[in-house]
Structures are given as C-alpha cells and as structure tokens.
Design an enzyme around this catalytic site. Sequence first.
Site, PDB file in Angstrom:
ATOM      1  N   GLU A  90      -6.998  -3.870 -12.270  1.00  0.00           N
ATOM      2  CA  GLU A  90      -6.565  -3.056 -11.142  1.00  0.00           C
ATOM      3  C   GLU A  90      -7.282  -1.724 -11.306  1.00  0.00           C
ATOM      4  O   GLU A  90      -8.357  -1.533 -10.769  1.00  0.00           O
ATOM      5  CB  GLU A  90      -5.041  -2.912 -11.113  1.00  0.00           C
ATOM      6  CG  GLU A  90      -4.556  -2.241  -9.843  1.00  0.00           C
ATOM      7  CD  GLU A  90      -3.058  -1.968  -9.869  1.00  0.00           C
ATOM      8  OE1 GLU A  90      -2.425  -2.158  -8.833  1.00  0.00           O
ATOM      9  OE2 GLU A  90      -2.537  -1.538 -10.922  1.00  0.00           O
TER      10      GLU A  90
ATOM     11  N   GLU B  32       0.046  -2.305  -4.068  1.00  0.00           N
ATOM     12  CA  GLU B  32       1.469  -2.151  -4.390  1.00  0.00           C
ATOM     13  C   GLU B  32       2.028  -0.790  -3.983  1.00  0.00           C
ATOM     14  O   GLU B  32       3.197  -0.667  -3.651  1.00  0.00           O
ATOM     15  CB  GLU B  32       1.710  -2.387  -5.876  1.00  0.00           C
ATOM     16  CG  GLU B  32       1.012  -1.354  -6.761  1.00  0.00           C
ATOM     17  CD  GLU B  32       1.056  -1.685  -8.254  1.00  0.00           C
ATOM     18  OE1 GLU B  32       1.501  -2.780  -8.605  1.00  0.00           O
ATOM     19  OE2 GLU B  32       0.617  -0.841  -9.054  1.00  0.00           O
TER      20      GLU B  32
ATOM     21  N   GLU C 128      -3.496  -0.888 -14.838  1.00  0.00           N
ATOM     22  CA  GLU C 128      -3.320   0.425 -15.495  1.00  0.00           C
ATOM     23  C   GLU C 128      -4.202   0.566 -16.735  1.00  0.00           C
ATOM     24  O   GLU C 128      -3.867   1.268 -17.672  1.00  0.00           O
ATOM     25  CB  GLU C 128      -1.855   0.692 -15.853  1.00  0.00           C
ATOM     26  CG  GLU C 128      -0.901   0.743 -14.689  1.00  0.00           C
ATOM     27  CD  GLU C 128      -0.401  -0.612 -14.239  1.00  0.00           C
ATOM     28  OE1 GLU C 128      -0.307  -0.840 -13.029  1.00  0.00           O
ATOM     29  OE2 GLU C 128      -0.102  -1.445 -15.120  1.00  0.00           O
TER      30      GLU C 128
END
Lengths: 698, 698
Positions: A496, A502, A478
Amino acid sequence: MKKLLSLSLIFILNMVYSQNIQSPSQKIAVEFKLTPSGQPSYSVNYNNKPVILESTLGIKLKNKPALDADFEIDNVKNSSFNESWKPVLGEQATIVNHYNELIIALIQKETHIKMNIIFRVFDEGVAFRYDFPKQKDLNYFIISDEVSQFNLTDNHKVFWIPGDYDSQEYVYNESKISEIDTQKLNLNNGIGVKSIAGKHMVQSPLMMKTAEGLYLNIFEAAVVNYPVMHLNVDVANYKFNSQLVPNAIGDKAYLQTPCVSPWRTIMISDDARDIVGSKMILNLNDPCKIGDTSYIKPMKYVGIWWEMHVGKSTWDYAGSQNAQNVDGKPIPTGKHGATTENTKKYIDFAAKNGFDGVLVEGWNVGWEDWFGNWKEEVFDFTTPYPDFDIAAISAYAKEKNVKMIMHHETSASVANYERHLDRALDLMKKYDYPAAKTGYVGKIIPRGEFHDGQTMVNHFNFVARRFADNKLMVNSHESSRPTGYSRTYPNYIAAEAARGNEFNAWSNGNPPMHETILPFTRLLGGPMDYTPGIFEIKMSFYDKSKTEQVHTTLAKQLALYVTMYSPLQMAADLPENYEKYNDAFQFIKDVAADWDESKYLEAEPGDYLTVVRKAKGKETWFLGAITDENARKSEIKLDFLDKGQKYKAIIYEDAKDAHWQKNPIAYKIRTLEVTNKSKINLNLAPGGGTAISFEPIK
Amino acid sequence: MKKLLSLSLIFILNMVYSQNIQSPSQKIAVEFKLTPSGQPSYSVNYNNKPVILESTLGIKLKNKPALDADFEIDNVKNSSFNESWKPVLGEQATIVNHYNELIIALIQKETHIKMNIIFRVFDEGVAFRYDFPKQKDLNYFIISDEVSQFNLTDNHKVFWIPGDYDSQEYVYNESKISEIDTQKLNLNNGIGVKSIAGKHMVQSPLMMKTAEGLYLNIFEAAVVNYPVMHLNVDVANYKFNSQLVPNAIGDKAYLQTPCVSPWRTIMISDDARDIVGSKMILNLNDPCKIGDTSYIKPMKYVGIWWEMHVGKSTWDYAGSQNAQNVDGKPIPTGKHGATTENTKKYIDFAAKNGFDGVLVEGWNVGWEDWFGNWKEEVFDFTTPYPDFDIAAISAYAKEKNVKMIMHHETSASVANYERHLDRALDLMKKYDYPAAKTGYVGKIIPRGEFHDGQTMVNHFNFVARRFADNKLMVNSHESSRPTGYSRTYPNYIAAEAARGNEFNAWSNGNPPMHETILPFTRLLGGPMDYTPGIFEIKMSFYDKSKTEQVHTTLAKQLALYVTMYSPLQMAADLPENYEKYNDAFQFIKDVAADWDESKYLEAEPGDYLTVVRKAKGKETWFLGAITDENARKSEIKLDFLDKGQKYKAIIYEDAKDAHWQKNPIAYKIRTLEVTNKSKINLNLAPGGGTAISFEPIK
C-alpha cells in the site's frame, strides 16, 4: 612580479574538472564537476536548457571527515548498456533497460578514502548513486547526512505530501515550490501516526511541472540497507536537499564497504506519458534473485475487510480497543467479521466469480487491544479466534479451488513480528495460504525507530526475502514506499504505502485528483494494493448519519483496475453490493492483473490518465481512463489493437448525469464492435472514469 | 484567635500516617510513612537500631503527574506467609519462604490513580515493590524514573562495581561509600563495551558492612518487563537512589496495568552467612511455570573454548576480525578450534571422564568479522563451518552417550538473533542438543538499547521462555544479571553476567578476592557459569611472553565447584592439562552440580567463604573453602555429616609453599576417615582454597 606569478599558478590549480554524459536520445545531458576545492557537483540539461542547476554531491560521516570535498579524480569510465529483461509479473512482458553510464572514481586527498559517483542517463531521466569500494581506509562507517541536492531552475508546480518519517498516507498538495509549507496543512486526515520532519520537508516521488510544460520527477531507486530519502526544500531558492530518515539515536545508515547508496533519480520529459510509463526505477534495481518463481502469480481477491471499514462488522471478537470485557474469558460481541461462516460465504463468492483469493482480517486474537499504545506484544500471528476454524476454512477453500490470503497486522511491533515470523510462515504453509497482507499501523517497536528508517527498510526487505525462502508472496501495508525491490524479489507482490481507498470510508478521504497523481508518484516504485472496486460509494448507505464517501464515480472505480497497476487486485466491496450491480461487476471479473503490454494514451498529473493494457498471454485489451474533479471528454484511437481483428468493446462509463458527489453510482454499459481503425469517445463525469474491455471476436 | 484555630487545624491535618511491620524473627522492623503532603517513605531498623533512614518511595511517569506525593491511604492489609517449595535444581532440596507482608493501598488525591506498595519482611531482609492495579485512570504508562531510595546511616564499607548500562564484568572495589568514584577506576580491564552511567553510579547487588559488623545488601528480585536498577550514590549523605536503565530514547519502562515493579531488596544480618545463604531473591520470584521439567538436568561439561582464550586455536575458520582473506572463498588458517576431529576428541574425553556435555564455540560461520563494529547480520546460528560436520558429531556424541551443547554468540545483534531463533532451536532439536550457551558481546542492536534496559531484560526472559517451549536449557553470557527468574523458568540454567574466569586468560584478570565476593553479589540472583577448573594457571605456559594468569591456586579452582553454585559447571581447562594432573582432576569428576543441602560454615565478603553441600539424592558431601590474597587457617567441625556414619574424606589442598602468584599449581591430596565428630584443619595459601569430598564408607 613574484605576486603575479603565484596568482597565475593559483588560477591554473583552480581549474574546474568536468565530465559530461548524455542520454541515448541525447536529449538529456549531465555535467559532473569537481570544484577547485575538490567538491563534487552535477547539473542536468534537457534539450540544451538547464533543468538541474549546479547541485552538491557527497556524504557526511559520523566521527569521520565528510566525503563532500577535498576529492581528486582517480579515473573515469564511460559505458553504454542496452538489454531487455522479462519481469515475472508486470505491466509489460519485456522491459528495455537502456542507458549510458559514467563512473567517476574519486579519492579524498587527505584521508585517501575512495568514493565513486555513478551516473546512469536514460532517455527518460538521470540516476546517480554513491559507491564505496572495499578499501583499506574505509570499512565500517555511519552516514550522518547526505548532501545530494536537486537545485531547480524556477518556481515549478509541484505535487507534494509532507516529509513524514512514519507515513505517506497523505492527500497530495498542488502548489508552487515557494508555497510548500507543512504547517499550513489540515492534519485532521485520519492518519494514525504522523512524524512530520519539518516546515519545508516533502517526500519523494516528487512530481513537478515547469511553466514551459516540462515534467520532472525526483525519486530514488533500490533503497536497500539505507533509509528513505525525504527532501528538505529551500523554498526561496528552489533547492531540494536530501534528508535521510534517522534511527532512534539520530544516525542515518550503518554501512560496510563494499556498498552503494540507493539511486537518486530525476525523470525529465516534455510528455507526461514518458514518466508515468517509465520503467527506470525497476531498471535501477538488481535482477530477480529468486530461482523458482513459479509460485509468484497474479491474484484478484475479495476479503473480509471493507465490512469492518464501513462498520458492518469488527476485527475484534470481544469489543474494540482496550476492551474491558476481556479480563476473564472474552465475551463475543457478535459483530466479529472473521467467522468461519462468513469466511465460507466469501469463499463461495470468490469461487462463483472466478477470484483467486480470499483475505480475512481479524482472524487472529489480539484485536481487543492492539492500537495506539505502543504495545509490544499484541499479536502472535498463529492463534485464531475461537470462531475462526482455520483447518475447516482451509479445507473448504481447497475444495472450492480458492486460495486463502493470510493477514499479519503487526501493530508496528516489528520486534514482536520478527520473533514470530517463522512460526507465522509455518502456519501459512500448513494451511496452504500462498500470500499474506502485512500491516504496520502504529509507532514502531524497536521504540525510536521510524517506518522510513534503515532499520525498517531492512525489515520490509527481510520479510520479502523470508517469504521468498518459503515460496510465499507478501503485500505490505504501512510499509516504507517501494523503490523497485519487487524486480529483485517479485514475491513482494504489492504494497500500500500511500493513501489507499480505505481512507474514503472513515476520513475526509481521497479527493478526485488522488488517483490521477499516484501513478506519477507512488506507483513508480512498484505495484500498489489500492483496493479499488467500491460500488456503494456513500457511507450513508450503511449509516444515515455518515457523510464520508468514496470520491469517485462507480465507473471510475472500475477504471482504477487498469490505471492503478498491481498484480494483486482486490475487489474491495461487499459481495452483496456486487450482486446488486452485477453488470458493472462483470468488468472486475474480466479484467486482468498481469500484462504483456501497456500504453499510456493520455496523461496529465493531477488531472487525468488513460491507459490500455493487453492481458498476459491473451489477446484481450483493457482500457482505463480517469479524471479528477473535472469532467473530461476525449477521443481515443484504437490503433493499439491488432490489425484486421474485430473486437467486442464493452464500455463501462459514467451516466450522463453522473458526478462523484451528487450522483456517483450512475453508470451505463454499452457494447461496440471495433477494429484498430476505430475511435471511441470517452465521456468522464466529474470524478469519473471509463473502463473498457476489448475481446477479440472469433 | 482565628489564626490559632487554623494553625491547630493544620496541625491535625499534618499528622503523619505510619504503619509498621516486622520480620518473623522480629529482628527487622520496617516503618512505612505517608508525610503530610502525601509522600510515601519507609525506614528499616535491625535489632531496634536504624539501618535505613527515612527514604523516599515513588515512581515518575512520562507525560503524567508523578506518583510520589499527594497520596492518601485507601486501605492496609497485613498477612503472613510460610511455605516450602522444591526447586527443580538448586542448592537445597527444599526452600522455606517465610515472611510477613504489608500492603499499603494508596490513592493519589488529584488524579485518583491507585498504587499499592507491598512490603515483605523476611528474617534475612526486606523487600518492597510497586503494584499498579487495573483501574480506570491508569492503563498504559511510561516510567521515566523511580524515586526509591536507600538512605544509609553511615559511611559503610562497600563492595562496588561501576553502574554500567552494558556490562557487569568488573572487578570489585572495596571502599567507604564516600570514596565511590567511577572516574578513578582503571578501565583497561578487558571489557568490550562499557557504558558507565555516572561518577557515583554503582550496580546492585551491592554488599556492604557497617562499622558495627552488620552486613547489608541492596539488590532487586523478579526483574521482569522492567529495566535493571542501578544506584546513583549521594556519597556525602550515604543515600542510594534508584537509577533505572533507559532505552534508546531515554524512557525507562513501558507498562500496562495491572502490573508490578521488581522487588527492591535489603538484606540485613550480623552474620554474613545469612546473606550468602539466603534464598530471599528466589522466594520473591514467581513459582515455576514449566509443566514438564524432566528435561532440566544438571550438567558438567567440557568444551572447545579455553583453547581459544589461551591462543591455541581460534573461533574463526579463515582469520580473525575483519579478515581480508574472506572476499572470495574463505581460506582456512588451520587454527580453527571447532573441527569435527577436535570435537570428537572432546567427546571422547567427556565420555571417558563422565561429563554430561561438550560445548563447541566457533562451530558456525561468521567469526571472521563479528566483533566491535555494531554489525547487524553476523551469525545465522544454523550454518556450520565446512570443517564442522554437525551430523557426524551429533551421531558420534550419541554413540558415546554425551550431549552436545550449542553455542549462540549473538554479537549483541539481538534483532538478528530473534529473527533466527526458531530456526536455531529447530537445529538444536534436530541434532539433539539439550542446551545452548548464548553470548551478547558488543553494542546492542536495536541500536541505542543497552544490555540492562527493559528491551533486553525482556529479550533474555523471552529467550528462556522460547527455550522452555522447546524443552531446551539456556545459559546466557553477557546478559543482564539474573534476579531469580530461574525459579520461574528453571531451564534458564545459568548465566555468566559478571566477570568470569575467562578474563584471567587475556586481561588483568580477577584478583584473588573476586570469587569471595561474587557469592554475596552476583550469585544471589541465580547460578553463575563461572567456568572454573583451570589447572595451567599461568598463560606463560602457552606463550612465554605472556604475563596473564589465573589469580588463584589450583586447589582453589577445585574449591570453586562448591563455592560457586551452578547446576551447569564447566571443567574449563584443556583435556591434556587435566590428564597431567589426573589426581586433582578426580575432584571435578566427583563433585556434584545439584544439591539436597548447603551449609555456609564461614563467610566474610571479600575475604573467605567455606561451604559444604550434600549431593542431590546421595549421601556424599563436598566442601569448598576459598580465601582472598591472604593465607588462611581454620578448623572445620564436620557435624553436618550423618551421625554414626564413617566417611572417606579426600582433601585437595594447597601445598605448603603454594601461592596464587608464586607457586599456584602446588597442591596435595590426602585422605582421612572421618565422622560427624571429626574436625578438619584447613590451610589455605594466599589466593588458595581447599576442596573436600566426603564419601560414606559402606
């Protein structure tokens, strides 16, 4: 007569100034122009055909005249550059950095402010940046806007996600430029915090394809002390205007001369492989600033993580989300994942299967009330839950020769994280954790800041540097998406910063095309911790009522270890699931995470990708091939293999009736003896993939 | 008939609910009312005469219904409290905390939200706060406004400074309420960053006097996790409305139940001494939360500081403010104050004269370009200038039994300070610095935040706690003004947070009345590091062209050590100046900084103050008497002295012809033998003062 004279004088004064520069291959040509009013602009041709039409350049300042007109040329410099460098970790042992450079030194007539525009033209694209030299008339300044423009020639196909100041965790939309419209999106997509900035706002890296089959990519490199650039699209005229992410009070960037903007990049090729394989973004970043890089090592890891996503256990110890039972002494629910016992199980599994590390999320207090309320003080990054014996775990991991990976979820309370960071790093060193995964889920604190603003860009880079100061590695989630800073700080091992695997566990997930576009977008800026390797594809395995699933076949999950470059690779599924499919798991155990060579064999953004890579310091090769929702067949020549050497090829592929939705786990494994004269037929199921290891036969 | 019935029903339903509470002395009476529409309000009487007319109470929330109406009474609790506690450091060894309490538990009918209003009535005033219990219908909430009102009865005299979100470093204005107007102020006052919030905005503590001779003071206590409250004045109707300081995006406070607002306080007395001597603000704060307080000690100190203010040396090493000579290796100007040699001189001076500490400002790199440009990364708080040998200085100080005082100028880049704080504290511990002075000069970073907002209040309190975690003391400058947090964290030993003595060196300075009002305002919230003791009053001493000066006599500078309570007291002038006036300097050497008893003998805000204090654990008394621009004579009874004990009184007073402007240094010293039956005549020059020490004769 007098009138005529003055007209002709005006004509002379109004001459346009222009300068040209070409790529080393001479395929790409850039023309810089200064209009009669002193406005800078540029245009780009590829093979003598326009790709970028005349586009504005310049910067607007707060409380000062704009730096977008009234310029004259001070001087112009041309140069060429060609060198090779060796990344600490990477897709290849050596990277060539070859470009021609043009520096246009401008002076604004009225203000005497100096601004340089620097162009670098590589064989695979163009980059430009603004350079503000140290000068009497400009010291501190605040950027209120950037007028950099990308004026495209036609209504190209474009792979876009909405311009959101807080998140890039979107699925890609494939449309014509004219069809870009963020208001038509289904936003029930599982993203925690969304700040979409406008109806026609998109993010970069922005991948496009022209009707003539030309591939274009607009991005940026070396975003340091500057906000992220999004793009505001004039959908009628195919113009993309830079949109810098503001801070809490609407300012864009605070700078002091001497300083530079990030590079604005346009990659251009008639072969998509040139773009997906380009190292242009890394090349545009500063060389490594870390002296001793010996602690920076690739890592394959497992972790207590997916079991929370699938609902088997929880991050919290005493009940999730504003738990009412934590008024007094917290009452354990018995579902906590990060227990000493469970961690030891993962350590055992890692040791047995040759993994370097074990990540444990939910190890530290705070998860009972951490999300969604803009809460400032959530985690302290140093206090384990009572059932997580960090000393015992650390000792056990050491005994088993496994490294622990720390987890720092900040809940986006960056102020709180920065206050605790030194103590958090001390704890890591005390217990011999070489790396941490950071998380930034939620609305940023300091309040009013966005994930993509200058403040946060600086934060992510600051964290990388502080980890480096302590000889530690960091993997951010994030965060703002990378733009090559891992060249400069290679301990920033992965991020990420896009829609990861996910989302498949609890949202509408990532459609089969998702992994075929990421290498053309997100991955251009640096490694992604996508967390592949999910074998139990359907969440109904855990709970019959669930309809969520991973949108690939099992074989494609294996292929992702090769197609999705990262020196930090998770085997994300549960140990018991790997034990059920031990033969397929062998590929994850075997696959490398750092490489001497990479060759992109087949590539079409949003459709398919086939890449082969040679393991760092070894003779082993690995192939990954993936497709979108369409089945795909192709024949691969193995001419990348060493001449005269025989290899055992183990092919992990979709079974005949495999299908990402109807039959995702069906795979087969076959073994061949091959040489560099051999060919292999790939048969990819819808949403499928193939992974191959090539081991020299001695 | 039907109509009549419903009217009478309405009459019954419309009954006003009311509750009363009195001070222990019964002089002060508070009435709480709930109007028929469920709106809470209160009023206050003193000796049966109204002081606060009916005034609104309540809170407004962001994105939720306001908590200012539609309430009904859930229950009401009355109680009394009377206990004594011992401050770690203070004006007196024991503080009595005696009040009557009324808790009105309210429920909002429509929302079911519970809010309590708590009143505490002391003999010297009233306090109330909002209390939000843990409840189903209110967990996280954002305060957008507070409607607390102070509705005064008449056009009182008021001592005010403008309501400024970033600074309290103003001179006081004395006017009628109706004359409050910040736009009429001369703002050429030397304040670095001003954010005046409105034409009729003033700050608290706000001291007033009625035509009938009643003294009133509006303030707040225990500002914790909440912004500072300023007051927006309805000048026509004498109504003061609370104005909370906003954050970068306009919100006021982020809270989670259970929580409380700060106390809003109204002190009332017909004797000004009751207000200046009140411990009500401390009493309203939480008791000490530090276990081991042994490291918290009073300190008198000297320092490398005033010499920079007067231009003898500089904070910087290589040229002040955006120095152009620091591009390469910085070239020392030779004017740097914080050199090893100079520091040793101060250590010698401190050791010789019995001072506990030596402060050194400008010891660390960054001062060449630190101010005025909202620069984020200025200081790292750990890197000394090359001519400041911190290890050698630390060793030398230890040898001389003197403690070093660290300096942390943050340049208001709080984000940067918080990132470095742990390392900064480690350095202090490594080199045995027991305390630090912090500074916050400039516009706050995170950008958009104000010095007085919730974020910064939390920061100042966070710093105090982090210092406590490390057994260190902190003295903040340019912080938000204290509201009694030093009761809870007594290691927060002092603050400036008002216009200090330094302004006399380089601005229009502090008029003679300044020090006579501060004890009625700023000092109610906690000790002030005013840095008194300037002997060379006129800056022309250093530079003939200068007209700036301290606006007191030398004798008044001595008296300030007694009138301006602080357990941290600087002897601010240069060692060589003290050596010239060694007899007067004796008082500074003798005076205590921590006390067993304090008695305010004479007090009139803005005019004069006389106080005597008994040194902690000793039989010595000290008297300080100051006046404003008017000369003053008075006769002081020494009945506070021990009965039957003879004392040597050394009287440091203005010479006959002394005058703060015309003849400020003229003082005389006389010695008397006195008992508790004696009287002493004080003769204060315009802008003058008297300091007396009473030493028991053995």
